[in-house]
Write a protein that holds these residues in place. Structure first.
Motif, short mmCIF file in Angstrom:
data_model
loop_
_atom_site.label_atom_id
_atom_site.label_comp_id
_atom_site.label_asym_id
_atom_site.label_seq_id
_atom_site.Cartn_x
_atom_site.Cartn_y
_atom_site.Cartn_z
N PHE A 43 0.83 -1.20 0.00
CA PHE A 43 0.00 0.00 0.00
C PHE A 43 0.86 1.25 0.00
O PHE A 43 1.90 1.31 0.66
CB PHE A 43 -0.90 -0.01 1.25
N ILE A 44 0.44 2.26 -0.75
CA ILE A 44 1.14 3.54 -0.80
C ILE A 44 0.37 4.56 0.03
O ILE A 44 -0.78 4.88 -0.27
CB ILE A 44 1.28 4.04 -2.25
N TYR A 45 1.02 5.06 1.09
CA TYR A 45 0.46 6.13 1.89
C TYR A 45 0.87 7.47 1.28
O TYR A 45 1.93 7.59 0.67
CB TYR A 45 0.96 6.06 3.34
N TRP A 46 0.03 8.48 1.46
CA TRP A 46 0.35 9.79 0.90
C TRP A 46 1.67 10.33 1.44
O TRP A 46 2.44 10.98 0.74
CB TRP A 46 -0.78 10.78 1.19
N SER A 47 1.98 10.03 2.70
CA SER A 47 3.23 10.52 3.29
C SER A 47 4.45 9.88 2.64
O SER A 47 5.58 10.35 2.85
CB SER A 47 3.23 10.24 4.79
N MET A 48 4.26 8.82 1.86
CA MET A 48 5.37 8.14 1.19
C MET A 48 5.60 8.65 -0.23
O MET A 48 6.60 8.31 -0.86
CB MET A 48 5.09 6.63 1.14
N VAL A 49 4.69 9.46 -0.73
CA VAL A 49 4.74 9.88 -2.13
C VAL A 49 5.81 10.95 -2.35
O VAL A 49 5.90 11.92 -1.60
CB VAL A 49 3.36 10.42 -2.58
N LYS A 50 6.61 10.76 -3.39
CA LYS A 50 7.55 11.79 -3.83
C LYS A 50 6.84 12.63 -4.89
O LYS A 50 6.59 12.16 -5.99
CB LYS A 50 8.81 11.15 -4.41
N MET A 86 7.63 3.44 -2.10
CA MET A 86 8.14 4.80 -2.20
C MET A 86 9.38 4.99 -1.35
O MET A 86 9.56 5.99 -0.69
CB MET A 86 7.05 5.79 -1.78
N GLY A 87 10.22 3.98 -1.30
CA GLY A 87 11.49 4.13 -0.59
C GLY A 87 11.48 3.57 0.82
O GLY A 87 12.35 3.88 1.60
N ARG A 88 10.48 2.73 1.15
CA ARG A 88 10.45 2.12 2.46
C ARG A 88 10.32 0.61 2.30
O ARG A 88 9.57 0.14 1.47
CB ARG A 88 9.26 2.62 3.28
N SER A 89 11.02 -0.12 3.13
CA SER A 89 10.89 -1.57 3.09
C SER A 89 9.69 -1.99 3.91
O SER A 89 9.25 -1.27 4.81
CB SER A 89 12.16 -2.22 3.67
N PRO A 90 9.13 -3.18 3.64
CA PRO A 90 8.00 -3.65 4.44
C PRO A 90 8.32 -3.72 5.93
O PRO A 90 7.46 -3.44 6.76
CB PRO A 90 7.72 -5.05 3.86
N ASP A 145 0.54 4.15 17.31
CA ASP A 145 0.70 5.58 17.14
C ASP A 145 1.15 5.92 15.73
O ASP A 145 0.65 6.85 15.10
CB ASP A 145 1.72 6.12 18.15
N GLU A 146 2.12 5.17 15.20
CA GLU A 146 2.61 5.42 13.85
C GLU A 146 1.53 5.10 12.83
O GLU A 146 1.41 5.75 11.80
CB GLU A 146 3.85 4.57 13.57
N PHE A 147 0.73 4.07 13.13
CA PHE A 147 -0.37 3.69 12.24
C PHE A 147 -1.36 4.84 12.11
O PHE A 147 -1.76 5.22 11.01
CB PHE A 147 -1.05 2.45 12.82
N GLU A 148 -1.75 5.43 13.24
CA GLU A 148 -2.69 6.53 13.20
C GLU A 148 -2.07 7.75 12.52
O GLU A 148 -2.74 8.49 11.80
CB GLU A 148 -3.13 6.89 14.62
N TYR A 149 -0.76 7.96 12.73
CA TYR A 149 -0.09 9.08 12.08
C TYR A 149 -0.15 8.92 10.56
O TYR A 149 -0.42 9.88 9.83
CB TYR A 149 1.36 9.14 12.54
N SER A 150 0.07 7.71 10.07
CA SER A 150 0.01 7.47 8.64
C SER A 150 -1.39 7.70 8.10
O SER A 150 -1.57 8.20 6.99
CB SER A 150 0.45 6.04 8.32
N LYS A 177 -1.81 11.34 7.61
CA LYS A 177 -0.94 11.94 6.62
C LYS A 177 -1.23 11.49 5.20
O LYS A 177 -0.65 12.00 4.25
CB LYS A 177 0.53 11.60 6.94
N MET A 178 -2.14 10.51 5.02
CA MET A 178 -2.32 9.93 3.70
C MET A 178 -2.95 10.88 2.71
O MET A 178 -2.77 10.75 1.52
CB MET A 178 -3.19 8.66 3.77
N SER A 179 -3.70 11.82 3.19
CA SER A 179 -4.58 12.57 2.30
C SER A 179 -3.94 13.83 1.78
O SER A 179 -3.07 14.42 2.42
CB SER A 179 -5.87 12.91 3.04
#
Length: 292
Positions: free
Chosen positions: A201-208, A236-240, A248-253, A256-258
């Motif tokens: 899955f691609i999160y918005w925070s991962m997009v270049k 987008m530059g992150r390993s699984p 906490d990180e899950f909720e942060y993502s 940040k996705m939008s």
């Protein structure tokens, strides 16, 4: 998300056929408008989020959407009308939404960049139907910002949305179903189920994005710059492993996705302060046992 997971397990067969089927439904005049609009919303969200789809395949489907929109523009007497042309606007918004996520990865591959630049995108978006004024301001604003940076095309008008998530025009074309804000593959809200979705899955925070400088890039994507046919192994530059987030990180993502503007939860329309519909990314995942 069950379908998303199935496609991730068999991207070369199920993954491609699912997207092609959605595109077939949208361009076909045999289906009712709501079905076609829903289909292209699924398609846009899927093409944006599925890291197992190659840039080459995404460009091929973008071309189908752009070609259909161009053909629609050739119908005589077309002027801005959100309700009458709602299928057209849903197609335009789908194109812009996908490019918000994928423009940089497409423009980085010379052959795909040439294909994108040859698409009559400017003709469609500058048509009298004026999709740039009707589609969601949050999508249009991000798209225009990236288009300017990538020199995809320029617009003579200045679009000032005052940090709005939605507008009166976008609500009109979305209808009671609010299909203008329908992004089916926004991040999964079930924490345990998400562990199956997240690696693909691609999160918005991962997009270049196109306006990020090259110095900010991590050149560790498994993409063949000659043809763009390969699937992004690490998204987008992150390993699984690096995405094995705690709660906490899950909720942060999720937050940040939008591409939703930061201050979009209260917007001023026609002089009145209104509360727009919240995006799915703002919903906190439940921690009750039955939901996990």
């Amino acid at each position: 998300f069950v379908m998303f997971y199935a496609c991730a397990l068999d991207p070369e067969n199920c993954g491609l056929r699912f997207a092609t089927m959605l595109a077939d439904v949208f361009v076909s005049g045999l289906y009712p408008p709501l079905t076609r609009m829903s289909s292209v919303s699924y398609l846009a969200s899927y093409l944006s989020r599925a890291r197992f789809l190659s840039p080459c395949f995404i460009v091929s489907l973008l071309k189908r959407l752009v070609d259909w929109c161009l053909e629609y523009c050739n119908i005589p007497g077309g002027n801005i009308n959100p309700k009458a042309h709602r299928v057209f606007y849903s197609g335009c918004q789908a194109i812009m939404y996908v490019l918000c996520f994928r423009m940089r990865s497409i423009m980085d591959v010379p052959r795909l960049k040439s294909q994108l630049l040859l698409m009559p995108l400017e003709t469609v978006l500058k048509h009298n139907l004026n999709p740039l004024k009707v589609c969601l301001p949050s999508v249009v604003s991000e798209f225009l910002q990236q288009s300017k940076a990538a020199r995809l095309f320029t617009v003579s008008e200045t679009f000032i949305f005052n940090d709005l998530l939605e507008s009166e025009l976008s609500r009109d074309f979305g209808g009671l179903e609010r299909l203008d804000m329908f992004f089916p593959f926004d991040p999964c809200l079930l924490k345990k189920s998400d562990s199956f979705i997240r690696p693909n899955f691609i999160y918005w925070s991962m997009v270049k994005t196109a306006y990020h400088g090259d110095e900010e890039d991590n050149s560790d994507e498994d993409v063949d710059e000659d043809n763009g046919d390969h699937v992004m192994v690490d998204g987008m530059g992150r390993s699984p492993d690096e995405q094995d987030l705690d709660l906490d990180e899950f909720e942060y993502s999720l937050n940040k996705m939008s591409i939703t503007p930061k201050n979009s939860f209260s917007c001023r329309l026609d002089g009145e302060l209104r509360q727009p519909m919240k995006m799915p990314s703002r919903i906190r995942p439940s921690t009750s046992p039955e939901s996990l």
